[in-house]
Design a protein around this motif. Structure first.
Motif, PDB file in Angstrom:
ATOM      1  N   PRO A  17      13.250   4.894   3.768  1.00 62.66           N
ATOM      2  CA  PRO A  17      13.308   5.435   5.362  1.00 62.66           C
ATOM      3  C   PRO A  17      12.452   4.296   6.326  1.00 62.66           C
ATOM      4  O   PRO A  17      12.675   4.303   7.580  1.00 62.66           O
ATOM      5  CB  PRO A  17      12.216   6.532   5.244  1.00 62.66           C
ATOM      6  CG  PRO A  17      12.632   7.204   3.733  1.00 62.66           C
ATOM      7  CD  PRO A  17      12.698   5.804   2.952  1.00 62.66           C
ATOM      8  N   ARG A  47      12.176   8.074  -0.834  1.00 62.37           N
ATOM      9  CA  ARG A  47      11.359   9.010   0.264  1.00 62.37           C
ATOM     10  C   ARG A  47      10.574   8.137   0.892  1.00 62.37           C
ATOM     11  O   ARG A  47      10.202   8.509   1.998  1.00 62.37           O
ATOM     12  CB  ARG A  47      10.219  10.044  -0.658  1.00 62.37           C
ATOM     13  CG  ARG A  47      11.124  11.116  -1.509  1.00 62.37           C
ATOM     14  CD  ARG A  47      12.075  11.893  -0.645  1.00 62.37           C
ATOM     15  NE  ARG A  47      11.066  12.465   0.393  1.00 62.37           N
ATOM     16  CZ  ARG A  47      11.287  13.261   1.333  1.00 62.37           C
ATOM     17  NH1 ARG A  47      12.743  13.473   1.776  1.00 62.37           N
ATOM     18  NH2 ARG A  47      10.562  13.651   2.389  1.00 62.37           N
ATOM     19  N   VAL A  48       9.803   6.916   0.481  1.00 61.95           N
ATOM     20  CA  VAL A  48       8.809   6.151   1.203  1.00 61.95           C
ATOM     21  C   VAL A  48       9.190   4.855   1.754  1.00 61.95           C
ATOM     22  O   VAL A  48       9.080   4.640   3.020  1.00 61.95           O
ATOM     23  CB  VAL A  48       7.554   5.858   0.110  1.00 61.95           C
ATOM     24  CG1 VAL A  48       6.430   5.262   0.861  1.00 61.95           C
ATOM     25  CG2 VAL A  48       6.972   7.186  -0.331  1.00 61.95           C
ATOM     26  N   GLY A  78       0.834  -1.322   0.224  1.00 63.45           N
ATOM     27  CA  GLY A  78       0.087   0.311  -0.008  1.00 63.45           C
ATOM     28  C   GLY A  78       0.703   1.363   0.089  1.00 63.45           C
ATOM     29  O   GLY A  78       0.344   2.179  -0.550  1.00 63.45           O
ATOM     30  N   GLN A  79       2.201   1.142   0.793  1.00 61.54           N
ATOM     31  CA  GLN A  79       3.117   2.418   0.745  1.00 61.54           C
ATOM     32  C   GLN A  79       3.318   2.758  -0.796  1.00 61.54           C
ATOM     33  O   GLN A  79       3.379   3.746  -1.200  1.00 61.54           O
ATOM     34  CB  GLN A  79       3.943   1.928   1.733  1.00 61.54           C
ATOM     35  CG  GLN A  79       3.780   1.861   3.098  1.00 61.54           C
ATOM     36  CD  GLN A  79       3.173   3.386   3.814  1.00 61.54           C
ATOM     37  OE1 GLN A  79       3.942   4.032   3.583  1.00 61.54           O
ATOM     38  NE2 GLN A  79       2.007   3.246   4.274  1.00 61.54           N
ATOM     39  N   GLN A 124      11.924   7.904  -6.854  1.00 63.00           N
ATOM     40  CA  GLN A 124      11.571   8.897  -5.643  1.00 63.00           C
ATOM     41  C   GLN A 124      10.872   7.921  -4.624  1.00 63.00           C
ATOM     42  O   GLN A 124      10.765   8.149  -3.510  1.00 63.00           O
ATOM     43  CB  GLN A 124      10.569   9.866  -6.199  1.00 63.00           C
ATOM     44  CG  GLN A 124      11.205  10.855  -7.062  1.00 63.00           C
ATOM     45  CD  GLN A 124      10.137  11.702  -7.799  1.00 63.00           C
ATOM     46  OE1 GLN A 124       9.259  11.176  -8.142  1.00 63.00           O
ATOM     47  NE2 GLN A 124      10.550  12.884  -8.108  1.00 63.00           N
ATOM     48  N   GLU A 127       2.056   1.771  -3.496  1.00 65.16           N
ATOM     49  CA  GLU A 127       0.857   2.325  -4.189  1.00 65.16           C
ATOM     50  C   GLU A 127       0.403   3.601  -4.026  1.00 65.16           C
ATOM     51  O   GLU A 127      -0.048   4.405  -4.916  1.00 65.16           O
ATOM     52  CB  GLU A 127      -0.429   1.624  -3.894  1.00 65.16           C
ATOM     53  CG  GLU A 127      -0.304  -0.055  -4.592  1.00 65.16           C
ATOM     54  CD  GLU A 127      -1.583  -0.952  -4.418  1.00 65.16           C
ATOM     55  OE1 GLU A 127      -2.351  -0.336  -3.601  1.00 65.16           O
ATOM     56  OE2 GLU A 127      -1.618  -1.917  -5.025  1.00 65.16           O
ATOM     57  N   ALA A 128       0.531   4.204  -2.674  1.00 64.27           N
ATOM     58  CA  ALA A 128       0.397   5.584  -2.406  1.00 64.27           C
ATOM     59  C   ALA A 128       1.336   6.610  -3.047  1.00 64.27           C
ATOM     60  O   ALA A 128       0.697   7.487  -3.490  1.00 64.27           O
ATOM     61  CB  ALA A 128       0.071   5.660  -0.866  1.00 64.27           C
ATOM     62  N   ALA A 129       2.530   6.018  -2.897  1.00 62.19           N
ATOM     63  CA  ALA A 129       3.501   6.914  -3.654  1.00 62.19           C
ATOM     64  C   ALA A 129       3.307   7.036  -5.097  1.00 62.19           C
ATOM     65  O   ALA A 129       3.553   7.909  -5.555  1.00 62.19           O
ATOM     66  CB  ALA A 129       4.928   6.211  -3.248  1.00 62.19           C
ATOM     67  N   LYS A 130       2.991   5.897  -5.590  1.00 64.84           N
ATOM     68  CA  LYS A 130       2.803   5.856  -7.074  1.00 64.84           C
ATOM     69  C   LYS A 130       1.711   6.767  -7.563  1.00 64.84           C
ATOM     70  O   LYS A 130       1.778   7.572  -8.479  1.00 64.84           O
ATOM     71  CB  LYS A 130       2.658   4.390  -7.597  1.00 64.84           C
ATOM     72  CG  LYS A 130       3.826   3.500  -7.915  1.00 64.84           C
ATOM     73  CD  LYS A 130       3.563   2.470  -8.696  1.00 64.84           C
ATOM     74  CE  LYS A 130       4.728   1.437  -8.975  1.00 64.84           C
ATOM     75  NZ  LYS A 130       4.465   0.063  -9.424  1.00 64.84           N
ATOM     76  N   ALA A 131       0.535   6.634  -6.680  1.00 65.92           N
ATOM     77  CA  ALA A 131      -0.730   7.349  -7.006  1.00 65.92           C
ATOM     78  C   ALA A 131      -0.523   8.897  -7.028  1.00 65.92           C
ATOM     79  O   ALA A 131      -0.933   9.618  -7.688  1.00 65.92           O
ATOM     80  CB  ALA A 131      -1.990   6.985  -5.971  1.00 65.92           C
ATOM     81  N   MET A 132       0.439   9.155  -6.207  1.00 67.08           N
ATOM     82  CA  MET A 132       0.995  10.562  -5.938  1.00 67.08           C
ATOM     83  C   MET A 132       1.688  11.006  -7.206  1.00 67.08           C
ATOM     84  O   MET A 132       2.082  12.464  -7.293  1.00 67.08           O
ATOM     85  CB  MET A 132       2.046  10.596  -4.860  1.00 67.08           C
ATOM     86  CG  MET A 132       1.978  11.715  -3.750  1.00 67.08           C
ATOM     87  SD  MET A 132       3.056  11.579  -2.539  1.00 67.08           S
ATOM     88  CE  MET A 132       1.770  11.805  -1.187  1.00 67.08           C
ATOM     89  N   GLY A 133       2.360  10.217  -7.951  1.00 70.51           N
ATOM     90  CA  GLY A 133       2.828  10.672  -9.204  1.00 70.51           C
ATOM     91  C   GLY A 133       4.389  10.394  -8.979  1.00 70.51           C
ATOM     92  O   GLY A 133       5.339  10.992  -9.981  1.00 70.51           O
ATOM     93  N   MET A 134       4.991   9.704  -8.015  1.00 71.34           N
ATOM     94  CA  MET A 134       6.471   9.517  -7.772  1.00 71.34           C
ATOM     95  C   MET A 134       6.825   8.309  -8.708  1.00 71.34           C
ATOM     96  O   MET A 134       6.243   7.704  -9.083  1.00 71.34           O
ATOM     97  CB  MET A 134       6.488   9.135  -6.249  1.00 71.34           C
ATOM     98  CG  MET A 134       6.438   9.917  -5.530  1.00 71.34           C
ATOM     99  SD  MET A 134       7.107   9.322  -3.714  1.00 71.34           S
ATOM    100  CE  MET A 134       6.626  10.514  -2.671  1.00 71.34           C
ATOM    101  N   THR A 135       8.118   8.678  -8.967  1.00 72.76           N
ATOM    102  CA  THR A 135       9.038   7.761 -10.051  1.00 72.76           C
ATOM    103  C   THR A 135       9.217   6.479  -8.985  1.00 72.76           C
ATOM    104  O   THR A 135       9.471   6.624  -7.871  1.00 72.76           O
ATOM    105  CB  THR A 135      10.203   8.267 -10.652  1.00 72.76           C
ATOM    106  OG1 THR A 135      11.015   8.561  -9.739  1.00 72.76           O
ATOM    107  CG2 THR A 135       9.807   9.463 -11.633  1.00 72.76           C
TER     108      THR A 135
END
Lengths: 287, 254
Positions: free
Chosen positions: A205, A201-202, A183-184, A197, A186-194
């Motif tokens: 860490p 970032r996600v 889910g993490q 990234q 997916e949330a990052a991807k849905a945000m538009g992250m490559t």
């Protein structure tokens, strides 16, 4: 919220519950007191047995500064090797998770080969066998390459330990990355992250918190495995102890002393590990 | 009559096949206009979540075309252009998940500014200013510096909504946003969704929140077996559906 049992009347805890809470608290105190006594007795027993063995404490004290001077090498080797291992393990883990067949196969082979061979053999490989490879390459027309392939003892030892631990830690880091919920990502991807990234970032860490305890464990193991560089004549802790002990026929004293020094170093590291873990736990419930 | 504009979201003939033969979506079409709120209903396993996730390519359609605010991707497209198009669509699309998926290592505020800063290269000051506005809008100003683990489910979902609004999306996708919540927390999230719809956001929501579907949706679409069974206004669907399957489904959840 946990109730403060020292002020139970404030939150309306009935009297009989208060008695039970007090007894639980008292049991805890008794237990920790007994634990302290046990540790103390154990320590006394150990010291007594050393005295009974008739150790030459004067001799030990005399050589202590000389032996301790070797801990600089031990720390240097362990620290540089673990740094190298950390870098290699992150690259290795990303390689192991890569969909690129070339990168993936290289990373997988690295882990398999290094984990499948004894560290002792690897140390000699870097120190004794590498120059021979250099010589062979020179024969193929790479002039001057042999000098690069002939490593002094210290760099050879650091490379051997770093590359070896890097392979083990690759699997630790990979497992850490994979332990993070999908889910993490997916949330990052849905945000538009490559992908990069997202990792930076996600995922990473969060993974680092999972990875820190086993990596500290590796570091502690590394402190002790660094004694392998003594094979190449580096004057680190254990090498000094063994040399002095043999020369004066008092190996027992020297070995016990060096063992205690290693132990003290590891206790120190464990202390720092706990500090780091506490710091990393921020964001967890109740902190 | 004004000139007809392109729909905000358009999906054409979307197929999704998992593995070698699990055919979850079979030729789904949809057109959603700017400012429209569409609620997708359907039994579990009907493919409604999969379809929603196809819109921003969290699930890759096996065939078909997706268009969001004039960015078009065909499922067969390959290479660099495809990657760019997918990122382009994701930048215009906000998404809320059933499990919230907040980043646990960041505070509420940090969660919200993450996208604007990392994805859009916005200045931190500006991102924080807008994030505070959003936190106020979802009623969580005082939770600004809390980590997600210290928030209730409803609060987490509201932060997640604020997070997906931070990039000023053209479309919001909701994937069962209230299904993981305790019943008494559902209201606060639905309330935020309603206000979002009132402010003219284009919304596609998969939800079992019938109250939201009835009061807020412009259109309700029923999915079964990987395609639409029926669509219409909430009044029509809830009071007088054409299809027996719709009737059965509604009887189950009402």
């Amino acid at each position: 919220m946990t109730a403060d049992i020292n002020q139970p009347e404030k939150i309306g805890i009935p009297k009989e519950a208060r008695t039970i809470l007090k007894r639980i608290e008292a049991d805890k105190t008794i237990y920790s007191r007994k634990l302290m006594i046990s540790f103390f007795v154990l320590a006394v027993l150990m010291v007594t047995s050393l005295i009974v063995l008739g150790l030459d404490f004067k001799f030990m004290l005399k050589w202590l500064p000389f032996i301790i001077a070797g801990s600089g090498y031990t720390f240097l080797v362990a620290f540089l090797a673990i740094s190298l291992a950390c870098v290699l393990s992150v690259i290795g883990a990303l390689g192991r998770l890569s969909r690129n067949p070339v990168i993936n196969s290289i990373a997988t082979t690295y882990v398999s080969l290094i984990r499948g061979t004894p560290l002792l053999v690897q140390v000699y490989m870097w120190y004794l066998a590498l120059p021979q490879i250099g010589k062979a390459l020179e024969g193929y027309g790479f002039t001057g390459i042999q000098a690069w392939f002939t490593l002094p003892a210290l760099p050879a030892g650091i490379l051997a330990l770093g590359v070896c631990y890097g392979a083990y830690m690759t699997e630790t880091v990979r497992a850490g990355i994979q332990s993070i919920n999908i889910g993490q990502t997916e949330a990052a991807k849905a945000m538009g992250m490559t992908g990069f990234q997202t990792m930076k970032r996600v995922i990473f860490p969060q993974a680092i918190r999972v990875i820190i305890p086993p990596v500290s464990n590796e570091f502690i193991a590394m402190i002790k495995d660094s004694s392998l560089v003594s094979l190449m004549g580096v004057w680190e802790l254990s090498y000094r102890a063994i040399k002095v002990g043999r020369r004066h026929f008092q190996s027992l004293e020297m070995l016990i002393m060096v063992a205690l020094i290693y132990w003290a170093m590891c206790i120190l590291l464990q202390y720092f590990q706990e500090k780091i873990e506490k710091h990393m736990a921020r964001g967890d419930r109740g902190i | 009559m004004g000139k007809k504009t392109n729909p905000m979201v358009k999906a054409t003939n979307i197929h999704k096949v998992f593995g070698k033969g699990l055919h979850v979506l079979s030729g789904v079409d949809i057109e959603v206009n700017k400012g429209e709120t569409v609620v997708i209903l359907g039994a579990s396993g009907s493919g409604k979540s999969t379809f929603l996730r196809c819109i921003n390519f969290l699930e890759e359609p096996t065939a078909g075309t997706i268009e969001v605010d004039n960015i078009v991707i065909n499922a067969g497209e390959r290479g660099k252009q495809r990657t760019e198009h997918i990122l382009g669509i994701r930048k215009k699309t906000g998404m809320c998940f059933q499990a919230f998926n907040l980043f646990p290592h960041m505070t509420a505020l940090e969660n919200i500014i993450e996208g604007p800063i990392t994805v859009f290269g916005q200045e931190k000051k500006e991102a924080i200013r807008y994030a505070e506005e959003l936190l106020d809008w979802v009623g969580l100003t005082e939770k600004r510096d809390e980590y997600p683990s210290r928030l209730s489910g409803g609060q987490q979902q509201r932060v997640a909504i604020a997070r997906s609004l931070a990039k000023k999306p053209k479309v919001m996708l909701f994937d069962e946003p209230t299904s993981a919540l305790d019943p008494e927390l559902v209201g606060e999230v639905v309330d935020v969704m309603e206000r979002l719809a009132e402010e003219g956001m284009t919304i596609i929501a998969v939800t079992h929140e019938l109250h939201f579907a009835r009061d807020v949706a412009d259109r309700v679409m029923i999915m079964d077996g990987g395609n639409w069974v029926e669509e219409g206004t909430p009044e029509k669907i809830f009071n007088n559906p054409d299809h027996e399957r719709t009737r059965q489904f509604l009887a189950h959840i009402l």
